[in-house]
Every structure is written in structure tokens, then in C-alpha cells.
Write a protein that holds these residues in place. Sequence first.
Motif, PDB file in Angstrom:
ATOM      1  N   GLY A 133       2.935  -5.545  -6.680  1.00 14.37           N
ATOM      2  CA  GLY A 133       1.586  -5.738  -6.172  1.00 14.37           C
ATOM      3  C   GLY A 133       1.209  -7.199  -6.276  1.00 14.37           C
ATOM      4  N   PHE A 163      -2.311 -10.088  -7.190  1.00 14.81           N
ATOM      5  CA  PHE A 163      -3.693 -10.321  -7.610  1.00 14.81           C
ATOM      6  C   PHE A 163      -3.982 -11.815  -7.502  1.00 14.81           C
ATOM      7  CE2 PHE A 163      -1.039 -10.080 -11.468  1.00 14.81           C
ATOM      8  CZ  PHE A 163      -1.326 -11.273 -12.130  1.00 14.81           C
ATOM      9  N   PRO A 169      -1.433   0.153   3.455  1.00 17.61           N
ATOM     10  CA  PRO A 169      -2.218  -0.082   2.234  1.00 17.61           C
ATOM     11  C   PRO A 169      -1.992  -1.459   1.616  1.00 17.61           C
ATOM     12  CG  PRO A 169      -1.199   2.100   2.187  1.00 17.61           C
ATOM     13  CD  PRO A 169      -0.620   1.375   3.356  1.00 17.61           C
ATOM     14  N   LYS A 170      -0.746  -1.916   1.556  1.00 14.50           N
ATOM     15  CA  LYS A 170      -0.487  -3.231   0.978  1.00 14.50           C
ATOM     16  C   LYS A 170      -1.091  -4.333   1.838  1.00 14.50           C
ATOM     17  CE  LYS A 170       3.653  -2.473  -1.840  1.00 14.50           C
ATOM     18  NZ  LYS A 170       2.919  -2.693  -3.092  1.00 14.50           N
ATOM     19  N   LYS A 209      -3.737  -4.055   3.652  1.00 16.78           N
ATOM     20  CA  LYS A 209      -5.181  -4.039   3.398  1.00 16.78           C
ATOM     21  C   LYS A 209      -5.517  -4.816   2.123  1.00 16.78           C
ATOM     22  CE  LYS A 209      -6.734   0.212   5.700  1.00 16.78           C
ATOM     23  NZ  LYS A 209      -7.817  -0.428   6.470  1.00 16.78           N
ATOM     24  N   GLU A 210      -4.715  -4.635   1.079  1.00 13.75           N
ATOM     25  CA  GLU A 210      -4.916  -5.357  -0.175  1.00 13.75           C
ATOM     26  C   GLU A 210      -4.805  -6.863   0.045  1.00 13.75           C
ATOM     27  OE1 GLU A 210      -3.034  -4.639  -4.490  1.00 13.75           O
ATOM     28  OE2 GLU A 210      -1.584  -5.513  -3.091  1.00 13.75           O
ATOM     29  N   GLU A 269      -7.873  -8.024   2.083  1.00 12.94           N
ATOM     30  CA  GLU A 269      -9.102  -7.950   1.283  1.00 12.94           C
ATOM     31  C   GLU A 269      -9.186  -9.111   0.292  1.00 12.94           C
ATOM     32  OE1 GLU A 269      -8.898  -4.073  -0.405  1.00 12.94           O
ATOM     33  OE2 GLU A 269      -9.561  -3.055   1.441  1.00 12.94           O
ATOM     34  N   ASN A 270      -8.073  -9.468  -0.337  1.00  5.39           N
ATOM     35  CA  ASN A 270      -8.080 -10.599  -1.268  1.00  5.39           C
ATOM     36  C   ASN A 270      -8.349 -11.917  -0.536  1.00  5.39           C
ATOM     37  OD1 ASN A 270      -7.677  -9.215  -3.658  1.00  5.39           O
ATOM     38  ND2 ASN A 270      -5.458  -9.372  -3.590  1.00  5.39           N
TER      39      ASN A 270
END
Length: 439
Positions: free
Chosen positions: A308, A310, A372-373, A375-376, A379-380
Motif C-alpha cells: 500500500g 501513505f 481500489p488502489k 482510487k487510493e 485520493e492522496n
Amino acid sequence: MRKTRKTAVAAALAAAALTIAACGGSADSPGGKDGGTGEARTLTLWHYEGADSAMGKAWAEAVKQFEASHPNVKVKFEEKGFEQIQKTAGMVLNSDEAPDLMEYNKGNATAGLLSKQGLLADLSDEAAKRGWDKLLSASLQTTARYDERGIMGSGKWYGVPNYGEYVMVYYNKDAFTKHGVEVPTTYDEFTAALDTFVKAGVTPIANAGAEYPAQQIFYLLALSKADRAWVDGYQLYKGTTDFHGPQLTYAAETFADWVKKGYIAKDSAGMKAEDMGTAFMSGKFPLLVSGSWWYGRFQSDIKDFEWGSFLWPGNQMSPGSSGNLWVVPEKAKNKDLAYDFIDITMKKEIQNLLGNSGGVPVAADPAAITDPKSKELIENFNALSAKDGLAFYPDWPAPGYYDVLVAGVQELINGGKKPSEVLDEIAQPYNDNLADIGE
């Protein structure tokens, strides 16, 4: 900076693009009949995105659509690497070997320098006519426009980005679970996580000192002590940059300390970005700090563990901007075809494909992004953009500054010079450039 700094295009994309027949569109009639002559023409295209990257996939589809709308044009795709174009663009674009369209690094030291030298075509009229100025937000237009000094943010259009990018922390979820590490939300939690890995005998951060990744970690550390005014002073010359001020002093001293603590391997000074990426993908390192340009490749190639990403904990800003630019050389023989191809890469269909392949589109339909990835990732990026958190890249301010920073950060890794001495070394070329442009 990715630049964004990426792998050369794989043979699969070259094969897809090398022999394409179509009709040339004219500047006044995109996708038209080549002035009605039916004359065979060639669009020479350079870019350095991997075939399995988001941009590589999207642009391969753009080539197909260009083929369909230009039946008498042959697209000649020439495989180039980021470093190759970075070092030779000025010479090639000032010759008869210039391509019609190429991807190039954005910023004062790269696209800005070429625009000042008269090597790039002015795209202002095309941007207005084709609506590129409406599709790109003001912040993304920063890297598309350059004044007469070659400084970004205002003036004429010399490039068009069709994606965004930013630097983040990629992590191996399985390694985090194995060592009982939670995703950090503060800087203190981040360093505590790094300590946990070191105590377990694991070097936590994959790094590449011979190319851009190490200097981006250095810049992130500086940004942890910086605000927008400092970034604008450093990047846009709106004020004086003190290289021994708190921002860069903290970055240099902390980076050197991280090497001593084992967060970053001492032998990473000679590592290339590709070696860093493959080491992370093999599971050797639990963390990798780099850009969104790796996202699509990680989606495709990581099979043995969950991963993932961050944002760098505690920072309000991160290296990032629009993506690299489509630029049209002033000596290009087929400017009209180049404008048509750029236009296709801005279409919603291509933008949606880019977004669902792990890229950061600039003109996609949000509802069409289903992965989904992805989108992450988006979004970041949107979270950074919303707080004015795109801080560009550390090598942008001055021509040749990329190599200056590579050498400086390598000294921090191998301990060849004290942090204060490294800061003196990177200050001189920056200040020399200010004198050259008359600031």
C-alpha cells in the motif's frame, strides 16, 4: 522530478507503435485528411515510460486512436531513457534530428531552460484553441508555462502535462504485519517504525543515491520544516533561500543521521532507481520512498506480498506537480500531428484508462475510476492538492542542479563530507544561477 526518472519503454510498446499507418491531420483540422493530399507522413515520438506503467498503457492506446484517425501517418516511436533525454535534449533539439513530439522533464532547469533557448514551440494558441487551458487547474499549469527567463508559473505555454504525480511512501503490508508495525500517522511514529525494523536486522528504506530517489528523501526532510513561502522562495525565486537555514540544515543532518542509524543502507550511494524498485518488489525492503510513476508497475509486478502507500507522515507538503510534459521542438517537422496526438492523450477515455492503470489523471471522469488502489492513489493526490501541498522537485531551480544534488546526497550517504559542507556545495550552483538570470 521524476521528474519524474523512470524505466525505458519496453519492446512491447515499441512494437505496438513503430508501424502505424494513418492520414495526417492538419493544424486547422485535427484528425483530418492531411490537407486533402493523402500524402504519407511520419510522426516521430519519444517518451520514456515503461509499457507496463500507467502512462505507457494510456499512451499505447492513444497511439491506436491516432492510427484510426490518421490513416496515412506512420508513428515512429523511438525508445529513450529518462537520463538519456535529460542529458542530450539541448543538443538534439538544436539539430535536424529533433523528434516531432517528446516527453520532457518540467521545471526551470529543464523545460524552462529549453524554452529560454528557443528550442521549444510556443503552444499558447493550441492550448486555448483545443481547451487544454480549461482542462488543467492553475496549479498544474504552473509547470506548463514559462516566462522569458525560463521560470515556470507564468508566460507562454511550452508544454502540456496529461497526468499528475507526487512522492509517497510505499510499504510492504506483510513486512509490517510480521514486525508488528502499524501505518504511521505522525513523524515520531514513522521513525519509531524505522527503529523497529532496524532492531530486527532489517534495513527499512530502499534507496538509490545515484539517481533521483535519495534527493527526494532529502527534500521531504526539508519540507517537514518548511512552508509555502519557503518553497516559493526556493523554486520560484520569490525571496532568498538560506542554505544554512533550519529547513536544509535539518534535511542534511537528519539524512546523514538516518544512514548512521541504519534506516538507509550505506551501500545505496551507487544504486540506481531501477535497482531500488526491483529490490522493493522482491520483498527485500519494507519501505520505498518515491513517486506515483511506480504505482502501475507495482500493481502489475508485485505478486508475493500485499502493499500500500501513505503520504510522508507529518508533512503538509510533498514533492509533486503535474507530470512530465509533452513538448514540441521548435524544429519539429510535423507540429500539427504532434498537437493532434497531445489532444488524444487528454481525452476522457485515455484519462480514465490512465487512472485505472495506477496513474494520476488530470481530466478523468471520477466515477470511471474503479480500481481500489488507483482510487487510493488519486485520493492522496487530491488531498495534497487541496492543501496546496505540491512542492515541485528539489532539482528544478537551476540547470544542471540534478547532478549537483545527486553528488551532494551521495556525500551524505558515504560520509565523505559533513552536512554543512554539502550545503555549501549545493548552494553555490543555485546562487550562481540566480546571478545569471539577474535576480
